[in-house]
Structures are given as C-alpha cells and as structure tokens.
Scaffold this motif. Structure first.
Motif, PDB file in Angstrom:
ATOM      1  N   GLN A 106      11.694  -8.781   7.173  1.00  0.00           N
ATOM      2  CA  GLN A 106      10.427  -8.564   7.862  1.00  0.00           C
ATOM      3  C   GLN A 106      10.380  -7.129   8.345  1.00  0.00           C
ATOM      4  OE1 GLN A 106       9.832 -11.401  11.019  1.00  0.00           O
ATOM      5  NE2 GLN A 106       8.675 -12.722   9.649  1.00  0.00           N
ATOM      6  N   ALA A 115       3.192  -2.745  -3.908  1.00  0.00           N
ATOM      7  CA  ALA A 115       3.578  -4.152  -3.771  1.00  0.00           C
ATOM      8  C   ALA A 115       3.377  -4.896  -5.087  1.00  0.00           C
ATOM      9  CB  ALA A 115       2.781  -4.806  -2.653  1.00  0.00           C
ATOM     10  N   ILE A 137       5.282 -11.006  -1.580  1.00  0.00           N
ATOM     11  CA  ILE A 137       5.186 -10.200  -0.361  1.00  0.00           C
ATOM     12  C   ILE A 137       3.961 -10.678   0.406  1.00  0.00           C
ATOM     13  CG2 ILE A 137       4.999  -7.871   0.601  1.00  0.00           C
ATOM     14  CD1 ILE A 137       5.950  -6.843  -2.200  1.00  0.00           C
ATOM     15  N   ASP A 138       4.157 -11.029   1.664  1.00  0.00           N
ATOM     16  CA  ASP A 138       3.053 -11.465   2.518  1.00  0.00           C
ATOM     17  C   ASP A 138       2.844 -10.459   3.636  1.00  0.00           C
ATOM     18  OD1 ASP A 138       2.598 -13.887   1.157  1.00  0.00           O
ATOM     19  OD2 ASP A 138       4.207 -14.862   2.270  1.00  0.00           O
ATOM     20  N   VAL A 139       1.591 -10.317   4.048  1.00  0.00           N
ATOM     21  CA  VAL A 139       1.237  -9.477   5.191  1.00  0.00           C
ATOM     22  C   VAL A 139       0.538 -10.382   6.187  1.00  0.00           C
ATOM     23  CG1 VAL A 139      -0.022  -7.446   5.984  1.00  0.00           C
ATOM     24  CG2 VAL A 139       0.891  -7.499   3.667  1.00  0.00           C
ATOM     25  N   THR A 151      -2.328 -14.826   7.213  1.00  0.00           N
ATOM     26  CA  THR A 151      -1.354 -14.347   6.227  1.00  0.00           C
ATOM     27  C   THR A 151      -2.062 -14.161   4.893  1.00  0.00           C
ATOM     28  OG1 THR A 151       0.438 -15.559   7.320  1.00  0.00           O
ATOM     29  CG2 THR A 151       0.823 -14.854   5.054  1.00  0.00           C
ATOM     30  N   ALA A 203       0.227  -9.541  -0.198  1.00  0.00           N
ATOM     31  CA  ALA A 203       0.215  -8.076  -0.152  1.00  0.00           C
ATOM     32  C   ALA A 203      -0.248  -7.460  -1.463  1.00  0.00           C
ATOM     33  CB  ALA A 203       1.609  -7.554   0.194  1.00  0.00           C
ATOM     34  N   VAL A 215      -5.722  -7.739   1.887  1.00  0.00           N
ATOM     35  CA  VAL A 215      -5.237  -6.740   2.848  1.00  0.00           C
ATOM     36  C   VAL A 215      -6.403  -6.070   3.571  1.00  0.00           C
ATOM     37  CG1 VAL A 215      -3.913  -4.606   3.134  1.00  0.00           C
ATOM     38  CG2 VAL A 215      -3.086  -6.377   1.572  1.00  0.00           C
ATOM     39  N   VAL A 221       5.110  -7.519   7.505  1.00  0.00           N
ATOM     40  CA  VAL A 221       5.311  -7.699   6.070  1.00  0.00           C
ATOM     41  C   VAL A 221       6.583  -8.519   5.893  1.00  0.00           C
ATOM     42  CG1 VAL A 221       5.679  -6.547   3.856  1.00  0.00           C
ATOM     43  CG2 VAL A 221       4.220  -5.483   5.588  1.00  0.00           C
ATOM     44  N   TYR A 264       9.089 -10.408   3.001  1.00  0.00           N
ATOM     45  CA  TYR A 264       9.425 -10.452   1.575  1.00  0.00           C
ATOM     46  C   TYR A 264      10.892 -10.778   1.395  1.00  0.00           C
ATOM     47  CZ  TYR A 264      10.957  -5.634   2.544  1.00  0.00           C
ATOM     48  OH  TYR A 264      11.556  -4.523   3.080  1.00  0.00           O
ATOM     49  N   MET A 291       8.031   1.025   2.871  1.00  0.00           N
ATOM     50  CA  MET A 291       8.173   0.315   4.156  1.00  0.00           C
ATOM     51  C   MET A 291       8.715   1.264   5.233  1.00  0.00           C
ATOM     52  SD  MET A 291       7.137  -2.841   4.042  1.00  0.00           S
ATOM     53  CE  MET A 291       5.763  -1.941   3.399  1.00  0.00           C
TER      54      MET A 291
END
Length: 75
Positions: free
Chosen positions: A3, A20, A27-29, A35, A38, A44, A55, A57, A68
């Motif tokens: 994270q 991404a 990959i989640d944001v 949520t 990404a 987004v 973020v 992943y 990142m």
C-alpha cells in the motif's frame, strides 16, 4: 499486498494510468469506501483528487515502483 499513499494532480492522471496499465498485476486506488481500478482513466478521474489516495497492489514493476516514489505522501 503493498500500500502506498499518494497525491495526484489532474495533469498526472494520464501518466499514472498508462504506467499502471503496463503492469501485469491488479492495482486499486481508493479513499474511504471508494475503490477503482488504477488502469481505468475514467475510474481514477472519478475520484476526488483533492484527497490523499491509497494505492494497493500485489506485484512488482520497476517503472511503477519509481512512479509510486514520485507520488508518495509521507506517512
């Protein structure tokens, strides 16, 4: 699972999503209960970019890790 807390500006979203999208892992944001994927520019852009985003992943890509670092917020 890794994270990272990041802050994105509107002009950085395209680069973030493109980078991404080149990764072969999910990959989640998120912030609060929202949520999104990404790899989805619409997702987004639908987030409140005034907030600090998380973020999440589970994978490794050198280019994504460098990205990142550039967007990371101090914890």
């Amino acid at each position: 699972m890794k994270q990272c807390r990041i802050k994105l500006r509107l002009d950085e979203v395209k680069n973030f999503v493109e980078t991404a999208s080149r990764c072969d892992f999910d990959i989640d944001v998120s912030y609060n209960r929202f949520t999104v994927d990404a790899k989805s520019i619409v997702g987004v852009l639908g987030l409140d970019l005034n907030r600090i985003l998380t973020v999440t992943y589970d994978g490794y890509d050198p280019e994504f890790e460098e990205l990142m670092k550039n967007f990371a917020m101090a914890s």
